[in-house]
Write a protein that holds these residues in place. Structure first.
Motif, short mmCIF file in Angstrom:
data_model
loop_
_atom_site.label_atom_id
_atom_site.label_comp_id
_atom_site.label_asym_id
_atom_site.label_seq_id
_atom_site.Cartn_x
_atom_site.Cartn_y
_atom_site.Cartn_z
N PHE A 85 0.86 -1.42 -0.03
CA PHE A 85 -0.01 0.12 0.01
C PHE A 85 0.77 1.29 -0.02
CE2 PHE A 85 -2.36 3.50 2.24
CZ PHE A 85 -3.54 3.61 1.27
N GLU A 86 1.94 1.12 0.84
CA GLU A 86 2.83 2.19 0.91
C GLU A 86 3.50 2.68 -0.55
OE1 GLU A 86 5.78 2.03 4.11
OE2 GLU A 86 4.26 2.76 5.61
N ALA A 87 3.96 1.64 -1.08
CA ALA A 87 4.68 1.81 -2.47
C ALA A 87 3.74 2.43 -3.36
CB ALA A 87 5.15 0.26 -2.97
N ARG A 88 2.32 1.89 -3.46
CA ARG A 88 1.36 2.23 -4.15
C ARG A 88 0.90 3.76 -3.89
NH1 ARG A 88 -2.20 -1.95 -3.49
NH2 ARG A 88 -3.83 -0.68 -2.47
N MET A 89 1.03 4.45 -2.93
CA MET A 89 0.80 5.70 -2.35
C MET A 89 2.00 6.51 -2.54
SD MET A 89 -2.14 5.68 -1.43
CE MET A 89 -2.58 4.41 -2.43
N GLU A 92 3.54 3.31 -7.25
CA GLU A 92 3.63 2.14 -8.03
C GLU A 92 2.00 1.81 -8.45
OE1 GLU A 92 6.02 -0.69 -8.11
OE2 GLU A 92 7.30 1.00 -7.87
N ALA A 93 1.87 1.12 -9.29
CA ALA A 93 0.42 0.62 -9.93
C ALA A 93 0.15 -0.72 -8.94
CB ALA A 93 0.52 0.34 -11.47
N TYR A 94 -1.20 -0.89 -8.91
CA TYR A 94 -1.63 -2.20 -8.35
C TYR A 94 -1.48 -2.96 -9.43
CZ TYR A 94 -4.72 -5.97 -6.96
OH TYR A 94 -5.10 -7.12 -6.59
N ALA A 95 -0.84 -4.49 -9.04
CA ALA A 95 -0.81 -5.50 -9.97
C ALA A 95 -1.57 -6.64 -9.23
CB ALA A 95 0.63 -5.78 -10.26
N ALA A 96 -2.21 -7.65 -9.79
CA ALA A 96 -2.73 -8.78 -9.28
C ALA A 96 -1.84 -9.66 -8.89
CB ALA A 96 -3.42 -9.63 -10.56
N CYS A 281 -12.22 0.39 -3.14
CA CYS A 281 -11.16 -0.34 -3.86
C CYS A 281 -10.73 0.66 -5.05
CB CYS A 281 -11.84 -1.70 -4.39
SG CYS A 281 -10.62 -2.22 -5.55
N ASP A 282 -11.62 1.48 -5.69
CA ASP A 282 -11.14 2.13 -6.67
C ASP A 282 -10.09 3.29 -6.01
OD1 ASP A 282 -12.77 0.86 -8.33
OD2 ASP A 282 -14.55 2.44 -8.07
N LEU A 283 -10.60 3.80 -4.79
CA LEU A 283 -9.83 5.05 -4.23
C LEU A 283 -8.42 4.25 -3.75
CD1 LEU A 283 -12.38 6.86 -2.02
CD2 LEU A 283 -11.60 7.40 -4.08
N SER A 284 -8.36 3.06 -3.07
CA SER A 284 -7.22 2.54 -2.38
C SER A 284 -6.34 2.17 -3.55
CB SER A 284 -7.40 1.42 -1.65
OG SER A 284 -6.48 1.11 -1.12
N THR A 285 -6.82 1.96 -4.85
CA THR A 285 -5.79 1.43 -5.95
C THR A 285 -5.42 2.83 -6.82
OG1 THR A 285 -7.70 0.77 -7.22
CG2 THR A 285 -6.53 -0.91 -6.26
N ARG A 286 -6.09 3.79 -6.58
CA ARG A 286 -6.03 5.12 -7.55
C ARG A 286 -6.42 4.68 -8.85
NH1 ARG A 286 -0.65 7.80 -4.76
NH2 ARG A 286 -1.73 8.89 -2.89
N MET A 287 -7.48 4.07 -8.75
CA MET A 287 -8.02 4.05 -10.29
C MET A 287 -9.19 4.70 -10.33
SD MET A 287 -6.05 1.55 -11.43
CE MET A 287 -6.63 0.50 -12.60
N PRO A 288 -9.72 4.73 -11.54
CA PRO A 288 -11.00 5.89 -11.94
C PRO A 288 -12.00 5.15 -11.20
CG PRO A 288 -10.06 5.00 -13.89
CD PRO A 288 -9.17 4.17 -12.80
N PRO A 310 -6.98 -7.28 2.02
CA PRO A 310 -5.72 -6.81 2.34
C PRO A 310 -4.90 -6.25 1.43
CG PRO A 310 -5.37 -9.09 2.26
CD PRO A 310 -6.85 -8.85 2.01
N GLY A 311 -5.47 -6.29 -0.02
CA GLY A 311 -4.73 -5.80 -1.29
C GLY A 311 -5.07 -4.47 -1.71
N THR A 312 -6.53 -4.50 -2.13
CA THR A 312 -7.22 -3.30 -2.67
C THR A 312 -7.82 -2.48 -1.80
OG1 THR A 312 -8.84 -4.51 -3.56
CG2 THR A 312 -6.88 -4.68 -5.00
N SER A 313 -8.45 -3.10 -0.78
CA SER A 313 -9.64 -2.20 0.00
C SER A 313 -9.55 -2.51 1.19
CB SER A 313 -10.76 -2.67 -0.90
OG SER A 313 -11.84 -1.68 -0.35
N TYR A 314 -8.71 -2.27 2.22
CA TYR A 314 -8.50 -2.98 3.61
C TYR A 314 -9.61 -2.08 4.42
CZ TYR A 314 -6.54 -5.71 7.08
OH TYR A 314 -6.44 -6.53 8.29
N THR A 315 -10.75 -2.10 4.27
CA THR A 315 -11.83 -1.39 5.00
C THR A 315 -13.15 -2.48 5.09
OG1 THR A 315 -13.40 0.51 5.36
CG2 THR A 315 -12.72 -0.04 3.20
N THR A 316 -13.96 -2.17 6.07
CA THR A 316 -15.19 -3.04 6.07
C THR A 316 -16.34 -1.90 6.09
OG1 THR A 316 -14.99 -2.98 8.52
CG2 THR A 316 -14.44 -4.92 7.29
N SER A 317 -15.91 -0.57 6.04
CA SER A 317 -16.90 0.40 6.11
C SER A 317 -17.87 0.68 5.03
CB SER A 317 -16.21 1.73 6.41
OG SER A 317 -17.07 2.77 6.84
#
Ligand SMILES: N=CN[C@@H](CCC(=O)O)C(=O)O
Ligand SMILES: [Zn+2]
Length: 396
Positions: A85-89, A92-96, A281-288, A310-317
């Motif tokens: 997540f830190e690297a993405r922020m 870095e781009a998210y990758a599967a 998830c869109d926000l946490s991966t900085r995707m549209p 834990p990868g793309t959207s670590y929230t239950t909210s």
């Protein structure tokens, strides 16, 4: 059987067509009351004409609505991916491929550790008003580990999805792995799940492989879901609609033709394919952000879910997801609340039971420390859920 009268409700969201609910209207009642008997809703109407009950709860003018129905989560896993997540922020781009990190940690964890992790997230979700959720396998990727994940998931989830086709595990041949998923793995997991899912995306499974997985699941009697059009354009939406999937989830990169296809899927007698958007998830991966506004305008049925993983959207909210859908995806509050309650229930095929406040349905309710659901977006980030009833029991 004990009965409970919840009275003094300033604004009751019913999602019930009998109270005028439709795509843009929550079927809201003012000065309302609900009677719960056992785990069911027994009466809905005006506070002034409510029948007596064994117990009484005064909402004192607050808003009550159905509990959130979170129709897309991945809550059976170990470890986290803070570094990724830190690297993405940092750009870095998210990758599967990051999924493999969680697969390794999940395989190494004990049953008790996985159960504790699921309980922690399910309890956190409940405190935020989520009274029903789906969760998936997909961090095991061996027959034994997928069966274990499905068994653990079914201890808490209302709906369990087999996602053996989440990623080709490191060191495996893709087509051989798909054969395993469609054969021995599916046979072992099927009794524990109600749906099958595939991550249909470049870097995960292509169209032919995804079709094989979905057709095998359908032949095994499972409902179909697709992770589609998350990271780029692709065949996911088209495949989901063609095969009659219950939902296609992510839908961030969709053309106007694909939006029309999703809307069209509801225009026949058969049930269509729900477009599930995952704003966190869109926000946490900085995707549209997925075009939820366009989907609704076209007449598609939309669900909002957390995609807790834990990868793309670590929230239950779900409250955060609803606020984001209003503030950034341009939904009205009513559209977002409906998508996060009844929309999720439709995506899971459980809308005869949950997602509305309706006589005979499961008594899954949440009360906000606010006079109306508008405050969910008007006061973003504030934990407004102040009481939760699940199957008629006060749990928060
Ligand atoms: N896209 C595929 N699966 C998950 C991400 C899983 C992960 O990165 O661990 C999702 O829905 O975003
Ligand atoms: Zn997912």
């Amino acid at each position: 059987m004990t009965s409970l009268l919840i009275t003094g409700i300033g604004e009751l969201t019913t999602n019930d067509e009998a109270h005028g609910a439709d795509a843009g209207d929550l079927g809201r009642l003012r000065d309302a009351a609900v009677v719960v008997e056992g785990d069911r809703v027994a009466w809905v109407g005006a506070s002034a004409s409510a029948p007596a009950a064994d117990e009484r709860f005064d909402a004192d003018g607050r808003a009550v609505l159905p509990g959130w129905v979170d129709s897309h989560t991945h809550m059976v896993f170990a470890g986290d991916r803070t570094d990724e997540f830190e690297a993405r922020m940092a750009g870095e781009a998210y990758a599967a491929g990051g999924i493999n990190v969680t697969v390794d940690a999940t395989r190494a964890a004990s049953d008790d550790e996985l159960l504790a992790g699921l309980d922690r997230l399910a309890d956190e979700a409940l405190r935020g008003g989520t009274t029903a959720f789906e969760t998936k396998t997909g961090y095991g990727l061996t027959v034994e580990d997928e069966v274990r994940s499905a068994r653990i998931a079914s201890t808490r989830a209302d709906s369990v999805t087999f996602l053996g086709a989440h990623l080709v595990p490191a060191g495996s041949d893709a087509d051989e792995y798909v054969s395993l998923v469609c054969g021995e793995m599916l046979e072992a997991v099927a009794p524990l799940v109600d749906s099958i899912d595939v991550f249909c995306e470049r870097g995960a499974f292509d169209e032919a492989q995804s079709r094989r997985v979905l057709e095998a699941g359908r032949d095994a009697g499972l409902a179909l879901r697709v992770h589609g059009n998350q990271l780029g354009e692709g065949p996911g939406v088209r495949l989901a609609v063609e095969l009659g999937a219950q939902s296609v989830d992510h839908v961030a990169f969709v053309s106007s033709d694909e939006i029309a296809m999703l809307a069209e899927s509801w225009k026949t007698d058969a049930r269509g394919t729900v477009a599930t958007v995952l704003p966190a998830c869109d926000l946490s991966t900085r995707m549209p952000l997925a075009p939820a506004r366009d989907l609704l305008d076209a007449g598609a049925v939309v669900a909002i879910a957390s995609n807790a993983n834990p990868g793309t959207s670590y929230t239950t909210s779900m409250g955060f997801c609803v606020a984001t859908a209003v503030l950034q995806m341009r939904l009205t509050v009513a559209e977002a609340v409906r998508a996060a309650t009844l929309g999720g229930a439709i995506a899971l095929g459980l809308d005869g039971e949950i997602g509305r406040v309706r006589v005979g349905d499961r008594a899954d309710l949440q009360m906000l420390d606010a006079p109306s659901v508008t405050h969910l977006a008007y006061r973003p980030g504030v934990p407004l859920t102040s009481a939760v009833w699940q199957r008629g029991q006060r749990v928060v």
